[in-house]
Scaffold this active site. Structure first.
Site, short mmCIF file in Angstrom:
data_model
loop_
_atom_site.label_atom_id
_atom_site.label_comp_id
_atom_site.label_asym_id
_atom_site.label_seq_id
_atom_site.Cartn_x
_atom_site.Cartn_y
_atom_site.Cartn_z
N HIS A 188 0.71 -1.07 -0.05
CA HIS A 188 -0.03 0.12 -0.12
C HIS A 188 0.89 1.07 -0.06
O HIS A 188 0.59 2.32 -0.62
CB HIS A 188 -0.76 0.12 1.47
N GLU A 427 -11.85 -9.67 -3.96
CA GLU A 427 -10.26 -9.64 -3.88
C GLU A 427 -9.92 -10.97 -3.07
O GLU A 427 -8.87 -10.95 -2.43
CB GLU A 427 -9.93 -8.43 -3.11
N ASP A 451 -4.87 -7.39 -3.90
CA ASP A 451 -5.09 -8.39 -2.89
C ASP A 451 -5.51 -9.81 -3.53
O ASP A 451 -4.82 -10.89 -2.96
CB ASP A 451 -6.17 -8.03 -1.91
N CYS A 498 -10.50 -2.38 -9.77
CA CYS A 498 -9.67 -1.25 -9.32
C CYS A 498 -8.42 -1.42 -8.89
O CYS A 498 -7.82 -0.65 -8.13
CB CYS A 498 -10.55 -0.58 -8.31
C1 PEP Z 1 -7.06 -4.49 -4.38
O1 PEP Z 1 -6.67 -5.03 -3.28
O2 PEP Z 1 -6.64 -4.56 -5.57
C2 PEP Z 1 -7.51 -3.10 -3.90
C3 PEP Z 1 -7.96 -2.12 -4.88
O3 PEP Z 1 -7.68 -2.91 -2.74
P1 PEP Z 1 -6.36 -2.07 -1.72
O4 PEP Z 1 -5.29 -1.92 -2.56
O5 PEP Z 1 -6.75 -0.84 -1.13
O6 PEP Z 1 -6.12 -3.57 -0.88
MG MG Z 2 -7.53 -4.69 -1.20
#
Ligand code: PEP
Ligand code: MG
Length: 540
Positions: A188, A427, A451, A498
């Site tokens: 992240h 995810e 994820d 996303c």
């Molecule tokens: C993902 O897991 O792809 C996602 C968009 O959520 P995050 O990156 O915030 O875990």
């Molecule tokens: Mg995620």
């Protein structure tokens, strides 16, 4: 000049003074005490201040998160008075004639180990409390700010690791670039750095001798140059300028639709984490907000944001988007995204731990506060709510039940809201495999490949050593995406993507051919992805 090879997180260059940052524990040094009474006095004073602080946190948590959540600070206040802990600190100061900081550090270390080794789950969990009070005492004794790293002049920051919460607390204007020893390009923190356009390298061990020297990050080649030659600096500047020119060329796509060569419209949404980012999304003409990572509102603060505070932020975003859809994801707190005031215990395997919807379904008041704020914001535009980390139908049903209770509460107080869609993140492999069932309960899907990749391949996205294994193009991921799209479409719902994969130029045509309805990417990638969409043929 010295060169170090790392892995690049963001392709850009940065040059400036390097600042080496050591964590609190690393700053604690053993210093012989000339006057032990003075050290004892400093300790008592710090203890008094820590008690005041815990009392304040307790009262705040009582008001905002209920008695159960506030209890954590009460437990910590009791620990601060623990005779054994206090006697150990005092006898270390007097017996070993050392400074208060070192005595507290040694005591915290000893007691947290004792708790960690206990069999009883309750006592095991107290390890974190000991660590917290020790950290609090050390901060007071050392006069450090609790948000961590404070930048006072523009620097390239070098450190061993960096949590997303630490990064967002820093002043972006003073952060030229980041060098990390540990940390994966898929973490992240890395996603955050990319969305903030901060040149960042990982996998380079910090050397204290860099402190104060001029450094340059070559994000194109993944190199750190310490005391770089003038010609190299000039070359890097040239590359930077070329990159800026390419960005300018892409900006020409401002007027263009998100439409494939064969005329299929693919809404291109923006991923944001705070209200300020919505400006960039509007400037780049995003079709809406496809992912609002609301946990960052919590990470920025040192206490739970109230319903009113959240409502104001959501309302601002929704109003700025002027009728375009805004998908607000409920908090994905936990794992690497932790705020100290949540009092979360450390876990052996946090990515698979107590996070996101699991935490919300357990702390219902916290969840309801956010849902009510989202519902209230629905009056100002097109809002949808999205639940993260779903693995079962029952979780979604519970979330929807709580959502219904929130609607009822607002009705009872005559607070207006609109009917909004409830979608879920896909995810986890479990969610993919039951996506046919989930599609009957959810209004839309958004695939989180960041994820999904880590869970499908059993590759920790935080672990830099596994970067080579973190393959978002793996056939297993492709099949997961295909299955999700098929099941979503059979149930008549839309699916978007996303995760970071949505920015991958190789993958965009493949995703569109698979039938992906929409993509959502960070505002800084919007133009580049628009360009790719416009070069695709979807139905050939
Ligand atoms: C993902 O897991 O792809 C996602 C968009 O959520 P995050 O990156 O915030 O875990
Ligand atoms: Mg995620």
């Amino acid at each position: 000049m010295k060169q170090y090879q790392g892995r690049s997180v963001f392709q850009g260059m940065a040059a400036g003074t390097i600042r080496c940052y050591a964590r609190l524990e690393q700053k604690v040094k053993r210093i012989p005490a000339a006057d032990t009474n003075e050290q004892l006095r400093r300790y008592e004073e710090a203890k008094w201040q820590a008690a005041q602080k815990l009392r304040g946190l307790y009262e705040k948590a009582m008001k905002e998160a209920g008695m159960d959540n506030a209890a954590i600070f009460e437990v910590q206040a009791m620990m601060l008075e623990d005779e054994h802990y206090n006697d150990t600190v005092r006898s270390l100061i007097s017996g070993k004639k050392i400074n208060a900081e070192y005595a507290v550090y040694m005591t915290g270390d000893k007691f947290s180990r004792i708790f960690a080794e206990m069999d009883d789950e309750y006592f095991k969990a107290r390890e974190m409390d000991v660590r917290d009070i020790t950290k609090c005492l050390l901060q007071i004794l050392g006069g450090y700010d609790e948000t961590g790293i404070i930048l006072t002049n523009p620097v390239i920051l070098a450190c061993q690791e960096l949590a997303p919460s630490e990064l967002i607390h820093m002043d972006r204007n003073l952060l030229l670039g980041i060098i990390l020893e540990r940390g994966s390009v898929n973490s992240h923190t890395a996603i955050l750095a990319r969305s903030m356009n901060i040149p960042m390298l990982t996998g380079i061990s910090m050397e204290n001798e860099w402190e104060g020297k001029i450094g340059a990050i070559d994000g194109f080649e993944g190199k750190l140059l310490v005391e770089p030659d003038r010609e190299i600096l000039l070359k890097l500047h040239e590359m930077q300028q070329e990159q800026q020119q390419e960005r300018k060329r892409l900006e020409a796509l401002y007027q263009c639709e998100d439409i494939t060569k064969d005329g299929v419209s693919i809404p291109l949404y923006a991923n944001i984490r705070k209200a300020e980012e919505v400006n960039q999304a509007v400037e780049c003409r995003a079709a809406g907000i496809g992912l609002f990572r609301t946990e960052f509102l919590y990470l920025e603060k040192d206490g739970y944001p109230t319903e009113e505070e959240q409502f104001q932020v959501y309302k601002e975003v929704v109003q700025r988007m002027d009728g375009k859809p805004v998908v607000i994801r409920t908090i994905d707190i936990g794992a690497d995204k932790k705020a100290p005031y949540f009092g979360l215990e450390s876990e052996e395997n946090p990515a698979m731990g107590y996070r996101a919807i699991r935490l919300c379904l357990n702390r219902i008041e916290l969840f309801k506060t956010q849902i009510r704020a989202i519902l209230r914001a629905s009056m100002y535009g097109d809002v949808a709510i999205m639940y993260p980390m779903i693995i079962s139908e029952s979780e979604l049903m519970k979330a929807k039940q709580i959502f219904k209770e929130c609607e009822k509460e607002l009705d009872e107080s005559a607070v207006p809201y609109k009917k909004i869609e409830q979608g879920i993140m896909i995810e986890t492999p479990a969610a993919v495999m039951i996506s046919d069932l989930l599609a009957k309960q959810a209004d839309f899907f958004s695939i989180g490949t960041n994820d999904l990749t880590q869970y499908t391949l059993a590759v920790d996205r935080q672990n830099a050593k596994l970067d080579g294994y973190y393959d978002e193009h793996h056939p297993a991921i492709m099949r997961m995406i295909e299955l999700t799209i098929k099941n979503a479409h059979s149930a008549g719902i839309k699916v978007s993507l996303c995760g970071e994969l949505a920015t991958d130029p190789v993958m965009i045509p493949i995703l569109l051919k698979m039938g992906m309805d929409a993509l959502s990417v960070s505002p800084s990638s919007l133009f580049a992805v628009r360009k790719e969409i416009r070069e695709c043929v979807r139905n050939s």
